[in-house]
Design an enzyme around this catalytic site. Structure first.
Site, PDB file in Angstrom:
ATOM      1  CB  SER A   1      10.575   0.383 -11.699  1.00 28.11           C
ATOM      2  OG  SER A   1      10.511   1.689 -11.204  1.00 28.11           O
TER       3      SER A   1
ATOM      4  CG  ASP B   1      -5.575  -2.300 -11.777  1.00 24.59           C
ATOM      5  OD1 ASP B   1      -5.362  -3.521 -11.852  1.00 24.59           O
ATOM      6  OD2 ASP B   1      -5.230  -1.608 -10.802  1.00 24.59           O
TER       7      ASP B   1
ATOM      8  CE  LYS C   1      12.907   0.327  -7.954  1.00 26.12           C
ATOM      9  NZ  LYS C   1      11.966   1.479  -8.020  1.00 26.12           N
TER      10      LYS C   1
END
Length: 531
Positions: free
Chosen positions: A301, A312, A326
């Site tokens: 999460s 990224d 998740k």
């Protein structure tokens, strides 16, 4: 008396009567409107589900707990949605919320139930129990007028007895040595820390371990960072292993401390929820400098939001194993009876646009997915990870990353299967080792006072064969036989014993300082951060 005053006196009773009658009529009309509104919402518009439950309550042949029926019906409905939309009954809501709030109202002690007695293993400095005079090693005999020693108490029962509204008092009787001592403790706010450890590994490298994202996590993180920077921090290892997530905004705030300008951190979007972007808003505390993030299959999460953003943008090197997967966002809605519904309202996406959520077509499969990874060999072989067959995306520098099942680390470190033999698993899931450690510490408390810190203890404390023999005999009483352990497994147990002993006086930070000395993932992170 004037004629006008005489006329007013004659008409006053009549005026009062008219006002009173008018008031009664208005009040009656208002009451009718309230009843009509109630009838319109609760009776005329009752769902078939509510009508069935009401009829069972009114007409069924045998007594039935309709609350239980309603709960089961709600859970059955939610089971057709996703694995993370959940109903929280009123009795469970307070405890569930406490974890995210980062505090609760209590007396400020950690306890361990040993030989059917509740033992104090830590007293929160400056907390309610510390102010009242409780000490580590004290044993609970009574709480109020209820005996708790020798009564098969569970942690849940003793928690319920000791917690309560702030500023309320609780009377306890403790056994200190051979003497009974009475205390009256005024309950107060007790923190539930998000950070297990924050310390310098060497002169330039610091480590912060975060166990969840609650309402206090960002504040704790900033305090930890500022403390480490004052000690010369230039490089950081952020350990998110086992961090199941929590509040999204807390992870976003921490990401902002590592990323510059107005970079996108994460965005959320759902069928009924418009796209919402979360971007950097201010200069960060650590926008430059080597940064390592450690993850495993328990990182989920909000942990994955942070890991995904840093990966990224190529801001951090992710080390460890693939995260849980998740990528669903829940909002909590409080219901009229004191219960709550946590409903999935959106998915979150990393800056490159990838969704981290793994498939949940079959909930049985969803719950077993981590075990399936293990059986498939993903814990020990990076090439076996199925995520590498998902949709490909590019990081800022052009590296390929994948969607559809968590965050795959940049550097894979396999799971150490040798440390989880059947015997060691039995030892870890039982209370045998923790009971032995507590008993050993209480008997040698004076010796522990000679060590200045957890690292000093780790350096100078030597485990002799007598201690090992004592543990072997102790474990055998619980049908756990350590006498024939291979040398490699014996070393694993001794390392954990040392970390657990360090936890007694130096709490969670001491535990991780000692445990991390022989942690293969930490060693790999240190090697990488030096490069």
């Amino acid at each position: 008396m004037s004629i006008q005053k005489k006329k007013l006196q004659i008409w006053l009773p009549l005026l009062f009567s008219l006002v009173m009658i008018l008031g009664i009529m208005i009040g009656y009309k208002l009451r009718e409107n309230i009843r009509t509104a109630k009838s319109f919402f609760h009776i005329d518009k009752r769902s078939p589900l509510q009508q069935v439950i009401d009829l069972i309550a009114l007409k069924y042949v045998d007594p039935v707990n309709t609350d239980t029926l309603a709960n089961e019906a709600i859970e059955q409905i939610l089971s057709r949605l996703d694995p993370h939309s959940v109903y929280i009954p009123p009795l469970e809501l307070e405890e569930v919320n406490e974890d995210l709030q980062g505090n609760f109202q209590g007396i400020g002690v950690e306890f361990h139930i040993f030989q059917d007695t509740v033992n104090v293993i830590n007293v929160l400095p400056k907390g309610p129990s510390d102010k009242a005079g409780l000490l580590t090693g004290d044993q609970f005999l009574k709480v109020e007028d209820s005996m708790v020693a020798g009564r098969k108490m569970t942690p849940e029962k003793i928690k319920k007895m000791l917690r309560g509204p702030g500023a309320s008092e609780v009377r306890v009787t403790m056994l200190r040595g051979k003497k009974q001592v009475d205390f009256t403790i005024s309950r107060g706010r007790i923190p539930l820390p998000s950070i297990d450890a924050a310390y310098m590994i060497n002169r330039q490298t610091g480590l912060i371990r975060i166990n969840k994202f609650s309402q206090t996590t960002y504040k704790e993180f900033m305090e930890a960072m500022e403390g480490l920077q004052s000690k010369g921090l230039k490089k950081l290892i952020l350990d998110l292993r086992g961090n199941g997530g929590g509040i999204l905004n807390e992870a976003v705030e921490i990401a902002d401390e590592f990323l510059s300008n107005d970079k996108l951190i994460v965005y959320t979007q759902g069928n009924k929820s418009a796209k919402e972007e979360y971007r950097c808003k201010r200069p960060g505390l650590f926008e430059e400098g080597p940064l390592i993030l450690i993850t495993d299959e328990g990182s989920a999460s909000a942990s994955e939001v942070l890991a995904g953003a840093l990966q990224d943008w190529d801001r951090a090197t992710i080390i460890g194993r693939r995260t849980f997967g998740k990528g669903l966002v829940q909002e909590q809605y409080d219901l009229a009876d004191g219960s709550a519904l946590r409903l999935t309202v959106a998915r979150y996406y990393t800056p490159s646009g990838r969704s981290i959520q793994k498939s949940y077509k079959g909930k049985g499969d969803y719950r077993q997915e981590i075990l399936d990874r293990y059986n498939h060999g993903e814990f020990v072989n990076a090439d076996s990870n199925k995520i590498q067959h998902g949709k490909a995306y590019k990081t800022k520098s052009g590296r390929t990353v994948y969607s559809g099942g968590g965050i795959m680390p940049d550097i894979f470190v396999p799971f150490d299967t040798s440390s989880y033999s059947p015997t060691l698993t039995a030892l870890n899931i039982s209370a045998t080792l923790t009971n032995f450690i507590y008993s050993y510490y209480i008997q040698h408390k004076e010796q522990f006072k000679t060590y200045r810190s957890a690292i000093d203890f780790a350096t100078h404390f030597k485990q002799d064969e007598a201690t090992w023999t004592e543990l072997v005999s102790y474990a055998a009483k619980d049908s756990i036989y350590l006498s024939k352990l291979p040398v490699s497994e014996k070393i694993v147990v001794q390392r954990r014993m040392k970390a657990l002993l360090a936890r007694q006086p130096w709490r969670s930070e001491g535990f991780y300082q000692v445990l991390n000395l022989d942690d293969s993932v930490i060693k790999r992170a240190l090697d990488n951060v030096e490069k």
